[in-house]
Design a protein around this motif. Structure first.
Motif, PDB file in Angstrom:
ATOM      1  N   THR A  83       5.268   7.331   7.261  1.00  0.00           N
ATOM      2  CA  THR A  83       5.102   6.983   5.845  1.00  0.00           C
ATOM      3  C   THR A  83       5.993   7.826   4.935  1.00  0.00           C
ATOM      4  O   THR A  83       6.599   7.304   3.992  1.00  0.00           O
ATOM      5  CB  THR A  83       3.624   7.162   5.425  1.00  0.00           C
ATOM      6  OG1 THR A  83       3.213   8.498   5.718  1.00  0.00           O
ATOM      7  CG2 THR A  83       2.728   6.190   6.176  1.00  0.00           C
ATOM      8  N   ASP A  93      -6.744  -0.338   5.946  1.00  0.00           N
ATOM      9  CA  ASP A  93      -6.981  -0.889   4.615  1.00  0.00           C
ATOM     10  C   ASP A  93      -6.258  -2.217   4.419  1.00  0.00           C
ATOM     11  O   ASP A  93      -6.826  -3.174   3.884  1.00  0.00           O
ATOM     12  CB  ASP A  93      -6.516   0.124   3.557  1.00  0.00           C
ATOM     13  CG  ASP A  93      -6.746  -0.380   2.151  1.00  0.00           C
ATOM     14  OD1 ASP A  93      -7.909  -0.423   1.707  1.00  0.00           O
ATOM     15  OD2 ASP A  93      -5.755  -0.762   1.488  1.00  0.00           O
ATOM     16  N   SER A  94      -5.005  -2.293   4.874  1.00  0.00           N
ATOM     17  CA  SER A  94      -4.202  -3.499   4.679  1.00  0.00           C
ATOM     18  C   SER A  94      -4.763  -4.679   5.462  1.00  0.00           C
ATOM     19  O   SER A  94      -4.871  -5.797   4.938  1.00  0.00           O
ATOM     20  CB  SER A  94      -2.752  -3.228   5.105  1.00  0.00           C
ATOM     21  OG  SER A  94      -2.192  -2.183   4.346  1.00  0.00           O
ATOM     22  N   ILE A 144       2.037   1.704  -3.718  1.00  0.00           N
ATOM     23  CA  ILE A 144       1.096   1.948  -4.821  1.00  0.00           C
ATOM     24  C   ILE A 144       0.111   3.079  -4.543  1.00  0.00           C
ATOM     25  O   ILE A 144      -0.655   3.463  -5.429  1.00  0.00           O
ATOM     26  CB  ILE A 144       0.307   0.656  -5.162  1.00  0.00           C
ATOM     27  CG1 ILE A 144      -0.558   0.225  -3.968  1.00  0.00           C
ATOM     28  CG2 ILE A 144       1.254  -0.456  -5.571  1.00  0.00           C
ATOM     29  CD1 ILE A 144      -1.434  -0.990  -4.266  1.00  0.00           C
ATOM     30  N   THR A 145       0.137   3.608  -3.311  1.00  0.00           N
ATOM     31  CA  THR A 145      -0.754   4.728  -2.998  1.00  0.00           C
ATOM     32  C   THR A 145       0.060   5.903  -2.461  1.00  0.00           C
ATOM     33  O   THR A 145       1.224   5.749  -2.092  1.00  0.00           O
ATOM     34  CB  THR A 145      -1.807   4.337  -1.934  1.00  0.00           C
ATOM     35  OG1 THR A 145      -1.165   4.173  -0.662  1.00  0.00           O
ATOM     36  CG2 THR A 145      -2.523   3.057  -2.315  1.00  0.00           C
ATOM     37  N   LYS A 146      -0.582   7.054  -2.400  1.00  0.00           N
ATOM     38  CA  LYS A 146       0.057   8.239  -1.841  1.00  0.00           C
ATOM     39  C   LYS A 146      -0.531   8.599  -0.474  1.00  0.00           C
ATOM     40  O   LYS A 146      -0.293   9.688   0.039  1.00  0.00           O
ATOM     41  CB  LYS A 146      -0.112   9.426  -2.802  1.00  0.00           C
ATOM     42  CG  LYS A 146       0.630   9.232  -4.134  1.00  0.00           C
ATOM     43  CD  LYS A 146       0.488  10.451  -5.024  1.00  0.00           C
ATOM     44  CE  LYS A 146       1.251  10.258  -6.332  1.00  0.00           C
ATOM     45  NZ  LYS A 146       1.144  11.445  -7.221  1.00  0.00           N
ATOM     46  N   GLU A 147      -1.261   7.645   0.100  1.00  0.00           N
ATOM     47  CA  GLU A 147      -1.877   7.866   1.409  1.00  0.00           C
ATOM     48  C   GLU A 147      -0.793   8.113   2.463  1.00  0.00           C
ATOM     49  O   GLU A 147       0.161   7.350   2.579  1.00  0.00           O
ATOM     50  CB  GLU A 147      -2.715   6.647   1.800  1.00  0.00           C
ATOM     51  CG  GLU A 147      -3.358   6.727   3.178  1.00  0.00           C
ATOM     52  CD  GLU A 147      -4.368   7.848   3.270  1.00  0.00           C
ATOM     53  OE1 GLU A 147      -4.099   8.790   4.062  1.00  0.00           O
ATOM     54  OE2 GLU A 147      -5.388   7.792   2.562  1.00  0.00           O
ATOM     55  N   ARG A 175       8.946   6.289   2.541  1.00  0.00           N
ATOM     56  CA  ARG A 175       8.933   6.478   1.080  1.00  0.00           C
ATOM     57  C   ARG A 175      10.202   7.192   0.606  1.00  0.00           C
ATOM     58  O   ARG A 175      10.738   6.884  -0.459  1.00  0.00           O
ATOM     59  CB  ARG A 175       7.690   7.267   0.676  1.00  0.00           C
ATOM     60  CG  ARG A 175       6.396   6.458   0.772  1.00  0.00           C
ATOM     61  CD  ARG A 175       5.224   7.236   0.228  1.00  0.00           C
ATOM     62  NE  ARG A 175       4.013   6.430   0.210  1.00  0.00           N
ATOM     63  CZ  ARG A 175       2.902   6.707   0.890  1.00  0.00           C
ATOM     64  NH1 ARG A 175       2.860   7.803   1.651  1.00  0.00           N
ATOM     65  NH2 ARG A 175       1.843   5.932   0.814  1.00  0.00           N
ATOM     66  N   LEU A 235      -3.771   3.477   6.213  1.00  0.00           N
ATOM     67  CA  LEU A 235      -3.033   2.426   5.500  1.00  0.00           C
ATOM     68  C   LEU A 235      -3.159   1.081   6.204  1.00  0.00           C
ATOM     69  O   LEU A 235      -3.389   0.050   5.573  1.00  0.00           O
ATOM     70  CB  LEU A 235      -1.554   2.818   5.393  1.00  0.00           C
ATOM     71  CG  LEU A 235      -1.148   3.718   4.233  1.00  0.00           C
ATOM     72  CD1 LEU A 235       0.275   4.194   4.416  1.00  0.00           C
ATOM     73  CD2 LEU A 235      -1.290   2.973   2.913  1.00  0.00           C
ATOM     74  N   SER A 274       0.830  -1.207   0.000  1.00  0.00           N
ATOM     75  CA  SER A 274       0.000   0.000   0.000  1.00  0.00           C
ATOM     76  C   SER A 274       0.866   1.260   0.000  1.00  0.00           C
ATOM     77  O   SER A 274       0.530   2.264  -0.634  1.00  0.00           O
ATOM     78  CB  SER A 274      -0.927   0.004   1.216  1.00  0.00           C
ATOM     79  OG  SER A 274      -1.829  -1.081   1.173  1.00  0.00           O
TER      80      SER A 274
END
Length: 322
Positions: free
Chosen positions: A293, A229-230, A217-220, A297, A226, A214
């Protein structure tokens, strides 16, 4: 097979304090049981002898205890073994000499209790028992260390620490239940705990892998979102895997008999606790340990740039331009 709606995100992180409070209470209760009642070590760890005896009808436990109290085996622990006709007699120490056969002694002592057959005698010396206990603890410690190194290398050190906290959580509560129900601690149980460590860490890695995916592939930026969702995306898989595994373990627990009861019981309660911790315990600790996060990243971007630069230099070298 979809048990939960994969398009729905459940707010696990919003209830993290409640779930961690439940875990905290269970851990405190387990430690209290371990300190006050302790563990019921089998002969594998403390040394001693187990005599398995089968009668042609229901074993007269009171009579057996009475005749043993009037012999050199006073203080022996007599319990049923699977059926009312079969019993085990446990006592510390082994045969006093190589010429003194416990089987012959038991056959003479138990004559007044009825018709019986001595099925098996297991003996472990105290020194061997202590050595086995030490090696069992070492095996468990090495397994936890190996898991820590693996997860730190594959994911990030905060994921590793959170996963080990989850494993320690599972082991402590499982041992607390073992103490509560007075299950004999033997080598089979150590094997069950090591199996449990591998099983629960697999569940944790699935969730961690989904969190990492996640992030890529996302910018959350919200870590809570996160994680929610995971965990939600892997919930059906986690519950389905645990349920099908429990069916096999439950079969062993019900029909496996006394020989594998400790192994089956440990796996049964451990899988329930491990599934709970992989969903409700490990993920909150990733946040508590300060995972960010944006920072993650940024580090991944630097690694990707370095990797790309190395590949570029390798290509130039192979083409003879360096």
């Amino acid at each position: 097979m979809e048990i939960f709606n994969n398009n729905k995100t459940y707010d696990f992180m919003g209830k993290k304090i409640a779930f961690l409070s439940i875990s905290g209470i269970l851990i405190v209760a387990s430690i209290f049981l371990l300190l006050t009642r302790g563990l019921n070590y089998g002969i594998d760890f403390v040394g001693g002898t187990i005599v398995q005896v089968k009668y042609d009808k229901a074993a007269p436990l009171d009579k057996i205890r009475e005749v043993l109290e009037n012999s050199k085996y006073a203080g022996s622990n007599v319990t049923e073994f699977g059926t009312k006709e079969e019993i085990t007699i446990r006592f510390t120490g082994s045969s006093s000499s190589v010429t003194n056969d416990i089987s012959d002694e038991m056959n003479k002592i138990l004559v007044p209790t009825g018709n019986f057959e001595i099925r098996k005698i297991d003996m472990v010396g105290a020194k061997v028992g202590a050595e086995l206990r030490e090696k069992g603890i070492m095996a468990l410690s090495m397994a936890l260390l190996a898991m820590l190194i693996y997860i730190a290398a594959r994911f990030e050190w905060r994921f590793a620490i959170a996963s080990i906290i989850g494993l320690i959580h599972d082991v402590i509560i499982t041992l607390g239940l073992i103490s509560l129900f007075k299950i004999d601690v033997n080598l089979d149980m150590i094997a069950a705990i090591l199996t449990l460590v591998g099983y629960t860490i697999n569940d944790t890695i699935i969730v961690n892998d989904r969190i990492r995916e996640s992030l890529q592939i996302t910018k959350e930026r919200d870590l809570d979102a996160l994680i929610n969702d995971s965990v939600s995306r892997t919930l059906s898989r986690t519950v389905l895997t645990s349920s099908t595994t429990q069916l096999a373990v439950l079969t062993m627990l019900i029909f496996g008999g006394e020989i594998i009861y400790a192994f089956s019981f440990t796996l049964f309660v451990g899988i329930i606790i491990g599934t709970y911790s992989s969903i409700f315990v490990v993920s909150p600790f990733i946040k508590f340990l300060g995972f960010n996060t944006d920072s993650y990243r940024s580090k991944q971007a630097i690694k990707a740039a370095n990797r790309k630069e190395k590949e570029k230099l390798r290509a130039m070298y192979e083409q003879g331009r360096v």
